[in-house]
Write an enzyme that holds these catalytic residues in place. Structure first.
Site, mmCIF file in Angstrom:
data_model
loop_
_atom_site.group_PDB
_atom_site.id
_atom_site.type_symbol
_atom_site.label_atom_id
_atom_site.label_comp_id
_atom_site.label_asym_id
_atom_site.label_seq_id
_atom_site.Cartn_x
_atom_site.Cartn_y
_atom_site.Cartn_z
ATOM 1 N N THR A 93 -3.255 -5.679 0.765
ATOM 2 C CA THR A 93 -2.651 -4.356 0.972
ATOM 3 C C THR A 93 -3.452 -3.596 2.035
ATOM 4 O O THR A 93 -2.903 -2.786 2.767
ATOM 5 C CB THR A 93 -2.563 -3.557 -0.342
ATOM 6 O OG1 THR A 93 -3.881 -3.261 -0.798
ATOM 7 C CG2 THR A 93 -1.803 -4.312 -1.413
ATOM 8 N N GLN A 130 30.849 20.180 -8.290
ATOM 9 C CA GLN A 130 31.442 18.857 -8.091
ATOM 10 C C GLN A 130 32.309 18.830 -6.836
ATOM 11 O O GLN A 130 32.234 17.918 -6.008
ATOM 12 C CB GLN A 130 32.305 18.470 -9.304
ATOM 13 C CG GLN A 130 31.547 18.024 -10.525
ATOM 14 C CD GLN A 130 31.128 19.141 -11.474
ATOM 15 O OE1 GLN A 130 30.987 20.292 -11.069
ATOM 16 N NE2 GLN A 130 30.920 18.818 -12.744
ATOM 17 N N ARG A 177 30.042 33.995 -9.099
ATOM 18 C CA ARG A 177 28.671 33.669 -9.525
ATOM 19 C C ARG A 177 27.815 33.307 -8.317
ATOM 20 O O ARG A 177 28.335 33.114 -7.210
ATOM 21 C CB ARG A 177 28.673 32.500 -10.520
ATOM 22 C CG ARG A 177 29.112 31.191 -9.904
ATOM 23 C CD ARG A 177 28.897 29.999 -10.829
ATOM 24 N NE ARG A 177 29.318 28.763 -10.171
ATOM 25 C CZ ARG A 177 29.168 27.555 -10.691
ATOM 26 N NH1 ARG A 177 28.642 27.404 -11.900
ATOM 27 N NH2 ARG A 177 29.562 26.490 -10.035
ATOM 28 N N HIS A 233 20.389 27.677 -11.971
ATOM 29 C CA HIS A 233 21.094 28.826 -12.548
ATOM 30 C C HIS A 233 20.344 30.132 -12.317
ATOM 31 O O HIS A 233 19.119 30.187 -12.424
ATOM 32 C CB HIS A 233 21.281 28.609 -14.047
ATOM 33 C CG HIS A 233 22.026 27.347 -14.350
ATOM 34 N ND1 HIS A 233 23.331 27.120 -13.959
ATOM 35 C CD2 HIS A 233 21.650 26.213 -15.001
ATOM 36 C CE1 HIS A 233 23.710 25.925 -14.359
ATOM 37 N NE2 HIS A 233 22.701 25.348 -14.993
ATOM 38 N N LYS A 260 0.867 -1.192 0.000
ATOM 39 C CA LYS A 260 0.000 0.000 0.000
ATOM 40 C C LYS A 260 0.900 1.238 0.000
ATOM 41 O O LYS A 260 1.864 1.304 0.767
ATOM 42 C CB LYS A 260 -0.874 -0.025 1.261
ATOM 43 C CG LYS A 260 -2.019 0.935 1.233
ATOM 44 C CD LYS A 260 -3.116 0.519 0.263
ATOM 45 C CE LYS A 260 -4.355 -0.007 0.939
ATOM 46 N NZ LYS A 260 -5.291 -0.614 -0.023
HETATM 47 O O1 LIG Z 1 29.898 23.784 -10.979
HETATM 48 C C1 LIG Z 1 29.627 23.568 -12.164
HETATM 49 N N1 LIG Z 1 29.929 22.363 -12.723
HETATM 50 C C2 LIG Z 1 29.670 22.051 -14.019
HETATM 51 O O2 LIG Z 1 29.974 20.924 -14.486
HETATM 52 C C3 LIG Z 1 29.043 23.041 -14.793
HETATM 53 N N2 LIG Z 1 28.643 23.090 -16.094
HETATM 54 C C4 LIG Z 1 28.097 24.319 -16.306
HETATM 55 O O3 LIG Z 1 27.607 24.719 -17.392
HETATM 56 N N3 LIG Z 1 28.152 25.064 -15.167
HETATM 57 C C5 LIG Z 1 28.732 24.290 -14.210
HETATM 58 N N4 LIG Z 1 29.026 24.526 -12.909
#
Ligand SMILES: O=c1[nH]c(=O)c2[nH]c(=O)[nH]c2[nH]1
Length: 328
Positions: free
Chosen positions: A77, A245, A196, A273, A32
């Site tokens: 269920t 990353q 940014r 973004h 469920k």
């Molecule tokens: O931190 C980021 N990693 C990316 O792999 C990536 N690619 C992107 O267009 N902007 C960013 N910014």
């Protein structure tokens, strides 16, 4: 004799019903979804609440329910739903992980034909209200800063597997983020950005190699704090992020260092973004003033940055395929 009995009568004694078929199930399971429940613990005038949404799923040792319509081993269920309410009433609800363990253990011990029980739970983010700095006895506020979830899978003859997670934790910082020196070729239009906005909605999910001594509430708060610390840094100066990353990795590393029982953690940080509005075509605006004040939030498309970080000595157990070796 009904149709099912007739069908079963045609099988040889040793023959499984599914031997009739040229197909086989890769997986089965039924349960469920969206079982909602509010649990109140009343400790004198002080009350505690947990509101959960529970999904259950049971897998039986035979497929005769699917194959020949024999329902005799099915835990309806509807009964699974009732079990959630009854066990909450009998045992209370502490953490989603402990309630998931209680439910999966119950399904396995009560019904011998159940081979696997899986319970997924999401918790609503209720927080105790405060008035004049004083915690309220019985009033709460829903603060959807993030959602906590957990799933417990208990296979007969094995140890329970506990997965915990958080999602929907939206954060933004207005500086201390850059993205530069990526591949610049005929496909690249994004300029190097040495300054940014960094905004994301954190998703993290982790597993335990051992549940010995794990305080699930503390672990969940620790994960959230580690991710937020890696993202934001100290309040006065922050911390520099050269990419999503790298921030993601540093957050995961911090979590694994703090929680020794955790085997691995999956994290996804979608890059939400924010693009600076171009004021250059507005005559009233001076051409040479850079715009670092007005931005367009763009939900989609969003970069999707994801990784699973585990402990090296545990990796083969969790990832049978050789893991990619880090070049760093
Ligand atoms: O931190 C980021 N990693 C990316 O792999 C990536 N690619 C992107 O267009 N902007 C960013 N910014």
């Amino acid at each position: 004799m009904n149709n099912i009995e007739k069908r079963l009568a045609t099988l040889k004694p040793t023959e499984e019903p599914d031997a009739l078929l040229e197909f086989d199930f890769v997986d089965t399971g039924y349960g469920k979804n969206h079982i909602r429940l509010l649990y109140i613990k009343r400790d004198g005038p002080t009350h505690y609440i947990k509101e959960l949404e529970v999904n259950t799923r049971l897998t039986l040792d035979s497929k005769k329910d699917y194959l020949v319509g024999d329902n005799s081993d099915i835990v309806a269920t509807d009964s699974q739903k009732n079990t959630v309410y009854i066990l909450a009433k009998q045992h209370g609800v502490k953490s989603p992980e402990e309630f998931g363990l209680l439910l999966t253990s119950h399904f396995l011990s009560k019904y011998p034909r159940v081979m696997k029980a899986k319970v997924c739970i999401e918790e609503l983010p209720w927080e105790r209200m405060c008035s004049d700095g004083k915690p309220h006895n019985h009033a709460f506020i829903c603060t959807p800063k993030s959602t906590r979830f957990s799933s417990v899978t208990f296979q007969r003859g094995a140890l329970p597997e506990i997965e915990s997670g958080l999602k929907g934790l939206r954060v933004i910082k207005t500086t201390q983020s850059a993205f530069e020196h990526f591949i610049r070729d005929e496909f690249a239009t994004l300029p190097d950005l040495h300054e940014r906005i960094f905004s994301t909605v954190v998703y993290a999910k982790w597993n335990y190699a051992s549940t010995q001594g794990v305080d699930y509430d503390l672990a969940w708060n620790t994960v959230r704090d580690c991710i937020l610390d890696a993202f934001a840094g100290p309040p006065d100066v922050g911390v520099f992020s050269p990419s999503v990353q790298n921030t993601l990795y540093l957050a995961q590393k911090r979590v694994l260092e703090k929680i020794p029982q955790m085997s691995h953690i999956e994290t996804a940080l979608p890059n939400k973004h924010y693009t600076a509005i171009d004021f250059s075509s507005f005559n009233s605006m001076s051409k040479n003033i850079p715009n670092d004040e007005v931005f367009l939030p763009t939900e989609h498309p969003a970069g999707n940055i994801r990784a699973v970080l585990g402990r090296k000595n545990l990796l083969p157990q969790f990832f049978p395929v050789t893991p990619m070796q880090s070049k760093l």
